[in-house]
Design a protein around this motif. Structure first.
Motif, PDB file in Angstrom:
ATOM      1  N   LYS A 153       0.814  -1.225   0.000  1.00 41.16           N
ATOM      2  CA  LYS A 153       0.000   0.000   0.000  1.00 41.16           C
ATOM      3  C   LYS A 153       0.841   1.266   0.000  1.00 41.16           C
ATOM      4  CE  LYS A 153      -4.361  -1.519   1.968  1.00 41.16           C
ATOM      5  NZ  LYS A 153      -5.222  -1.487   3.151  1.00 41.16           N
ATOM      6  N   THR A 154       2.145   1.115  -0.028  1.00 40.23           N
ATOM      7  CA  THR A 154       3.010   2.292  -0.021  1.00 40.23           C
ATOM      8  C   THR A 154       3.172   2.835  -1.438  1.00 40.23           C
ATOM      9  OG1 THR A 154       4.102   1.373   1.923  1.00 40.23           O
ATOM     10  CG2 THR A 154       5.209   3.210   0.858  1.00 40.23           C
ATOM     11  N   VAL A 155       2.076   3.321  -1.964  1.00 42.19           N
ATOM     12  CA  VAL A 155       2.043   3.954  -3.286  1.00 42.19           C
ATOM     13  C   VAL A 155       1.273   5.267  -3.125  1.00 42.19           C
ATOM     14  CG1 VAL A 155       2.187   1.811  -4.591  1.00 42.19           C
ATOM     15  CG2 VAL A 155      -0.055   2.664  -3.879  1.00 42.19           C
ATOM     16  N   MET A 159      -1.723   6.593  -0.021  1.00 44.25           N
ATOM     17  CA  MET A 159      -1.180   7.278   1.159  1.00 44.25           C
ATOM     18  C   MET A 159      -2.268   7.943   2.007  1.00 44.25           C
ATOM     19  SD  MET A 159       1.827   6.455   1.559  1.00 44.25           S
ATOM     20  CE  MET A 159       2.464   7.518   2.850  1.00 44.25           C
ATOM     21  N   GLY A 160      -3.429   8.195   1.404  1.00 44.44           N
ATOM     22  CA  GLY A 160      -4.545   8.739   2.172  1.00 44.44           C
ATOM     23  C   GLY A 160      -4.988   7.802   3.281  1.00 44.44           C
ATOM     24  N   GLU A 161      -4.682   6.528   3.125  1.00 42.12           N
ATOM     25  CA  GLU A 161      -5.011   5.564   4.178  1.00 42.12           C
ATOM     26  C   GLU A 161      -3.985   5.613   5.305  1.00 42.12           C
ATOM     27  OE1 GLU A 161      -5.660   1.536   2.741  1.00 42.12           O
ATOM     28  OE2 GLU A 161      -6.265   2.354   0.800  1.00 42.12           O
ATOM     29  N   ALA A 162      -2.827   6.183   5.012  1.00 39.01           N
ATOM     30  CA  ALA A 162      -1.740   6.173   5.989  1.00 39.01           C
ATOM     31  C   ALA A 162      -1.671   7.463   6.791  1.00 39.01           C
ATOM     32  CB  ALA A 162      -0.405   5.938   5.284  1.00 39.01           C
ATOM     33  N   LEU A 197      -0.383  11.816  11.775  1.00 37.88           N
ATOM     34  CA  LEU A 197      -0.797  13.208  11.604  1.00 37.88           C
ATOM     35  C   LEU A 197       0.217  13.935  10.723  1.00 37.88           C
ATOM     36  CD1 LEU A 197      -2.855  15.424  12.437  1.00 37.88           C
ATOM     37  CD2 LEU A 197      -1.322  15.957  14.352  1.00 37.88           C
ATOM     38  N   ALA A 198      -0.184  14.192   9.482  1.00 33.48           N
ATOM     39  CA  ALA A 198       0.687  14.936   8.568  1.00 33.48           C
ATOM     40  C   ALA A 198       0.734  16.396   9.042  1.00 33.48           C
ATOM     41  CB  ALA A 198       0.159  14.838   7.147  1.00 33.48           C
ATOM     42  N   GLY A 199       1.928  16.929   9.171  1.00 33.29           N
ATOM     43  CA  GLY A 199       2.059  18.276   9.731  1.00 33.29           C
ATOM     44  C   GLY A 199       2.532  18.213  11.179  1.00 33.29           C
ATOM     45  N   GLY A 200       2.231  17.093  11.826  1.00 32.48           N
ATOM     46  CA  GLY A 200       2.784  16.850  13.162  1.00 32.48           C
ATOM     47  C   GLY A 200       2.178  17.729  14.245  1.00 32.48           C
ATOM     48  N   LEU A 201       2.643  17.502  15.469  1.00 31.61           N
ATOM     49  CA  LEU A 201       2.161  18.288  16.606  1.00 31.61           C
ATOM     50  C   LEU A 201       2.593  19.744  16.492  1.00 31.61           C
ATOM     51  CD1 LEU A 201       2.785  15.726  19.492  1.00 31.61           C
ATOM     52  CD2 LEU A 201       0.590  16.391  18.484  1.00 31.61           C
TER      53      LEU A 201
END
Lengths: 125, 135
Positions: free
Chosen positions: A10-12, A16-19, A102-106
């Motif tokens: 799934k690393t395509v 990535m929306g699932e990750a 969380l994309a963008g992080g804390l």
């Protein structure tokens, strides 16, 4: 096919929306009680600055503390940026949890929640 | 120190004051560890409810005029907000009220960016346990 094989396949870009989940999508999901924040930083980091909501389990303690995690909601895994959270998310996904990092992080979340924007978060206690 | 009329403060504002009113990240961490400053998070209540730092005290900017009794005149009052614009308003207010005050130029976002990973561990080793920012 085992869980790690599935992760690798799934690393395509299309999957990535699932990750991962973006900051605004996270806030919306949190407000609608569709997810829980999981802060996987080390205790020293959560001592010097912390979010007032979500779960705190250091990444290296996850293998021994999986029973503390809810299995009926999306886990949004977070660290200051997104490197450790991505690894922890992979681990949790391989263990069968519904998890995204969380994309963008804390750091991004702290920035996002400044000034009047802090009101967009509906804190639950 | 007695309160300073705003006119007087502006008339005496010079290059030295321009530097003295600010404090950067390195000096902030050092002065806090030495107990020389009182660190105040002046963000709104909703902002503090979402996230906070384990150091210092929370007094929203719009409550500051009514909560001056919580400030320690023996220390330099360092004000902070996410960046530095509101911190500077707080610093100016406190200075005019007769307090020794500086604003943190890095802002809380810079502070938390610094205090991750090993930096968090090393700084905690230096200052001891934290219990979270108080109200």
């Amino acid at each position: 096919m085992d869980a790690l094989d599935t992760l690798a396949r799934k690393t395509v870009p299309a999957a990535m929306g699932e990750a991962r989940i973006g900051l605004d999508d996270f806030i919306t999901a949190y407000n609608e009680s569709r997810c829980e924040l999981l802060d996987i930083r080390v205790p020293e980091e959560t001592a010097v600055w912390q979010f007032s909501f979500g779960l705190r389990i250091p990444a290296n303690e996850l293998p021994d503390r999986l029973d503390e995690l809810p299995s009926d909601t999306l886990l949004v895994v977070a660290c200051p940026m997104s490197d450790r959270s991505n690894m922890a998310r992979s681990y949790l996904a391989a263990k069968g949890f519904e998890a995204k990092y969380l994309a963008g992080g804390l750091l991004g979340l702290a920035d996002r929640l400044k000034g009047g924007a802090a009101k967009t978060l509906k804190l639950r206690t | 120190m007695p309160p300073i009329p705003f006119d007087d403060y502006l008339r005496r504002f010079d290059y030295d004051e321009r530097l003295a009113m600010k404090i950067g990240l390195e000096e902030l961490l050092d002065s806090y560890a030495k107990g020389e400053i009182q660190l105040i998070d002046i963000r709104f209540r909703e902002e503090h409810a979402a996230w906070s730092v384990g150091m210092g005290q929370h007094i929203p900017l719009n409550e500051l005029p009514d909560r001056l009794n919580e400030l320690d005149r023996a220390k330099t009052i360092v004000t902070m907000c996410p960046h530095y614009d509101r911190a500077e308003i707080a610093r100016l207010f406190l200075t005019l009220q007769g307090y020794r005050s500086r604003y943190f130029t890095g802002g809380m976002l810079k502070l938390v960016d610094y205090l991750r990973g090993d930096n968090a561990r090393d700084y905690l080793k230096r200052i001891g346990p934290l219990t979270g920012s108080s109200n």
